[in-house]
Structures are given as C-alpha cells and as structure tokens.
Design an enzyme around this catalytic site. Sequence first.
Site, PDB file in Angstrom:
ATOM      1  N   HIS A 152     -29.619 132.121  60.751  1.00 14.33           N
ATOM      2  CA  HIS A 152     -28.994 131.081  61.591  1.00 14.33           C
ATOM      3  C   HIS A 152     -29.851 129.836  61.796  1.00 14.33           C
ATOM      4  CE1 HIS A 152     -27.299 135.070  62.754  1.00 14.33           C
ATOM      5  NE2 HIS A 152     -26.175 134.407  62.592  1.00 14.33           N
ATOM      6  N   SER A 160     -20.856 134.013  64.063  1.00 19.78           N
ATOM      7  CA  SER A 160     -22.050 133.610  64.812  1.00 19.78           C
ATOM      8  C   SER A 160     -22.375 132.126  64.685  1.00 19.78           C
ATOM      9  CB  SER A 160     -23.262 134.426  64.351  1.00 19.78           C
ATOM     10  OG  SER A 160     -23.469 134.238  62.963  1.00 19.78           O
ATOM     11  N   ASP A 220     -33.561 132.043  62.755  1.00 16.40           N
ATOM     12  CA  ASP A 220     -33.879 133.392  62.280  1.00 16.40           C
ATOM     13  C   ASP A 220     -33.546 133.452  60.791  1.00 16.40           C
ATOM     14  OD1 ASP A 220     -31.112 133.796  62.108  1.00 16.40           O
ATOM     15  OD2 ASP A 220     -30.991 135.020  63.925  1.00 16.40           O
TER      16      ASP A 220
END
Length: 348
Positions: A326, A34, A323
């Site tokens: 991230h 990610s 978040d």
Amino acid sequence: MSLNWVYWLLLLAQTLLHPLGAAKVPSLVVFGDSSVDTGNNDYLTTIARSNFEPYGRDFKGGVATGRFSNGRLATDFISRNFGLPDTVPPYLNPALSIQDFTSGVCFASAATGYDNATSDVFSVLPLWRQLEYFKDYQSKLKIFQGEAKAQQMLSEALYIISLGTNDFLENYYALSSRSSEFTVDKYEDYLVSIAKDFLNDMYHLGARKVNVAGIPPMGCLPLERVMTLKSVNSCNQEYNKVASDFNSKLQNMISNLGKELPDVQFSYSNLYDLFMDVVKNPTSYGFENAASGCCATGMFEMGYMCNRSLFTCRDANRYVFWDAIHPTERMNSLIASYLMNTTLYVYM
Ligand SMILES: *[C@@H]1O[C@H](CO)[C@@H](O)[C@H](O)[C@H]1NC(C)=O
Ligand SMILES: *[C@@H]1O[C@H](CO)[C@@H](O)[C@H](O)[C@H]1NC(C)=O
Ligand SMILES: *[C@@H]1O[C@H](CO)[C@@H](O)[C@H](O)[C@H]1NC(C)=O
C-alpha cells in the site's frame, strides 16, 4: 457584444459542461478494497486489518483507523478537493449514524475483489455485500432527508470504485481454484463482466457520476518484486502485463456502457501510468525509495507484521509505499491530485 450575450454564452458553456444540470458534487460514495477502505474491516472478523500502530502514524491524532497507510487515502484527499470533509467515514462504524454520511460514505473492504472467491479468502465484504449496504444506506437517507432530497443527492453524488488487484494477487496467482478454471485472459473477462453488472446495478439504484479506477502495475509492488526473486530493482513483467490488459478491457467496458446508458457521466482512472512513472522516476516526485515499503523491512510485511518492527522507517514521506502493498499518505495525495487533473475535473 452586449453583456446580455456574454451572460447567455456563459450559461450555454455551463450547460455543456454540466449536462446533468448539477454543478457540484454533494457527496462521495466509495466502493472497493484496501486502496479506499477507511476502516470497515475494523468491524469484521478478519485478519485483513490495520487498526494498530504503526498504521495511522501520520493521521490526525496519530490514530490507526483501519486505513492501510500512515495517513489519509486518495479518496480522503479527493473528498477535500471537492470541498467535502477531509475524510470519508466507513459505513460499518457503529459510532456513526445516517447524519454522519450525508456528504460521504465508504463501503469498501480491504482484501476484497470483484470475484466472490477473493473476498472469501479473508472473510471480508464481497462487492455484492457492499451494494446491499448501499441499499440500506439509501433507505435510511430517504427517511432522514425525505425522498426527493435524498434522490437528488444520490444522483448528484460522485461514486468511486477501486478494486481488482486482490483478484490476481490474493486469489488467481495464490490459489489454484480460479487458475485451474480460467486462463488469465478469461479471468480478466470474468472480472470485467462482474464490474459491468455492478455498474448497471449502480445505475438502477440512481448513480449517474461514476469513476472506476484501474489497477496499478502490480508487478512493481514491493511484495511482488521480492517474489520475482531476481532483484528488488526489477518488477514482475508478467503481472504488469496482466494489469495493463485488464485495465484496457475495463476501460473499454466503461466507455461502451457510458454510451448505452442515458444521462450518465462514467469515467475511468488510469493509475497504472502514474505509478509506473513514479516507480521509474521517484526523485522527480520527491521520493527516495519506490522499491520497498516503510514499515518493517519493507519487503513483505503488511498488517500485523508491521506492528512494532524495529526496522520501520522514520520518514514515510520519502517512500512511495508504506507497507509491501500500500502507498504512503504522500503517494495517496499525489494520486488524488493526478486524478483531479486528468479525470475527476469533469465532475467539478
Ligand atoms: C456472488 O455471490 C452472491 C451471493 O451469493 C450472488 O448473488 C452473486 O451472483 C455472486 N456473483 C457471481 C458473479 O457469481
Ligand atoms: C503490537 O505489538 C505490541 C508489542 O509487541 C503488542 O503489545 C500489541 O498487542 C501489538 N498489537 C497488535 C494489534 O497486535
Ligand atoms: C495538478 O495540477 C496542479 C495545478 O496545475 C499542479 O500544481 C499539480 O502538480 C498537478 N498534479 C499532478 C499530480 O500532476
């Protein structure tokens, strides 16, 4: 000195700086998780996704693309820094075809790791599958551009590989299978051996300029701060030590392999030190909060849990984390700038 001499000296300097004879990077090819997935997971059946609000809130058009951030990722900024497009397109997007991937392509998949068992957790693309897609991409590129041109492009492209955090947080420390099989030290070795095989495979597929990112001090991610159950002001020191041990092994492997294989420019990106400095001195980088994320309460939410929370912050630029795991777009931009200055300038 005559002008002629100056000319030859400049030419010599140019050759020393660019031993491959290639002055420019024509394309950016990305593998990983990610930290660099620009939307491949949108096309998989997995809950590890982010193609809904508030993700992408600060992306152009306010679109949630599947990037785990409010805006662009570090690789998007890096692409721009090399004079390439300002986003790196995800290979699995069915609306795109080979002509959209001539100056950049992303095979990354959120929630994946070096270990096959990590990608199994959320049914995302394992690293070997990313490599299969890369082979598929190569065949298509050769048909589209012709063998010689495609081959040259593939050898001059810059390859960025960024993953590893999930192997520890989503797999080793969350599930019992790997942790009963390996000590954490041996697990680090196992991951590094997979990374080495991957680099060898990439080499044999024509990659020459390859940058591998180390992992951040994962004990300082908001989620891990909460899990240590002390205070949000303390990072999980054990996790940070594992991250830094893993990074040293990874860095050694890359440097040794870079000496063994002919004609390569391998490099390692040290994200750990930058993250650590930002987390310790957020205000000196213009951040107000480096301990919790912007979305929802910022302590444990990511993905679907961020959707429509009343608690989501107004200005993500004040936060290091978007978040619980991230970085914000602003932090991603800082990461890109730091990597250009410390590592990637060798490919300019
Ligand atoms: C991961 O899975 C693939 C496909 O089954 C296999 O070829 C590969 O050897 C596996 N990797 C490791 C390190 O076991
Ligand atoms: C996000 O929340 C809204 C309001 O509850 C809901 O309508 C929407 O379907 C949610 N989106 C996703 C992707 O869950
Ligand atoms: C990288 O270098 C540029 C030019 O010197 C500078 O403006 C920028 O702040 C540096 N970035 C980082 C993260 O150090």
